[in-house]
Design an enzyme around this catalytic site. Sequence first.
Site: not given
Length: 372
Positions: A96, A118
């Site tokens: 992130h 992700e």
Amino acid sequence: MRIGVPKEIKNNEFRVGLVPSSVQELVHHGHQVVVETGAGLGAGIGDADYVAAGASIASSPDPIFAEADMIVKVKEPLAVERKRLRKGQILFTYLHLAPDAEQTRDLVASGAICIAYETVTAPNGSLPLLTPMSEVAGRLAPQVGAHSLEKAQGGRGVLLGGVPGVPAAEVVILGGGVSGTHAAMIAVGMGAKVTVVDRSAEALKRLATQFGTAISTVFSSRSAIEELVRRADLLIGTVLIPGAAAPKLVTRAMLKTMKPGAVIVDVAIDQGGCVETSHATTHADPTYVVDGVVHYCVANMPGAVARTSTFALNNVTLPFALSLANLGWKLALAQDVHLRHGLNVCEGNVTCEPVAEAHGLPYVNAETAIGM
């Protein structure tokens, strides 16, 4: 390959990078796995379970970071962990990076190969390593939102499902993706009046097919969001732009129109949050109040249900971890474009374009970085 699993040190983070069945698979393929003592306890996994699966146990993180070819974690490395990373070492975890300039700079300086769960993709365009945690966070959101609506928690004192003669709470969900869909499912099950907002007509059709008249769907526009925010008892933000910072869909001005004691659960906080007044909180201190509105912005929501989350995550990460271990990172990334999409930082280069744009850093595409 020597694979290291340190204990997570983020506040109230009880998940662990590998479970014993994953360790057993890696050992079966000829790799060594070293797990920090106590790393799995928060998920109900003891050191003896890892030893039985073929791992060795380290008494501290130091030998793991010093000797492992690949570090497998759950959450982004904190500053003390980033200092331990070595040039050429593989880091496989959630990162992130778009809202986190300091972490990005440290990873660039480390010279490590940093692959983010992700942004790994699937052939259908989905994000397979993010999906299980999105499912967990989505299902948790109405649960923690309902708790935060209780008067003792600073909320309006509203029961999500109401009772006969008293209306149910109005739940507004921004984003109809994986988290939003699962949030809607739980909120409907709790008896709330649910509205889901999305800018994708296809997503709205899918939701209407799945839920029928149990929810309302609204096409996203500023005026629609303004109206729904004003009416909401519980607002759940699940907006996601892969790899990039979340757009601020709810402004401070909109917040001032909300009911006193209304609750916001910003699931998008890992990517900076989709509410202007959101900032990351922890499980130890999960909420704060702005303009009379309770904000729940825990950046590692799935850590609250660590056992479920750990096993769900391992189900999807193991094939990629095996590929990296069996082939080495260069060949694994060269052969698999979807794993290659997970490469965010590589030997001093930022290889994820939204991250480079977010921090004004030079961008080098993954193919160039690995010498394809």
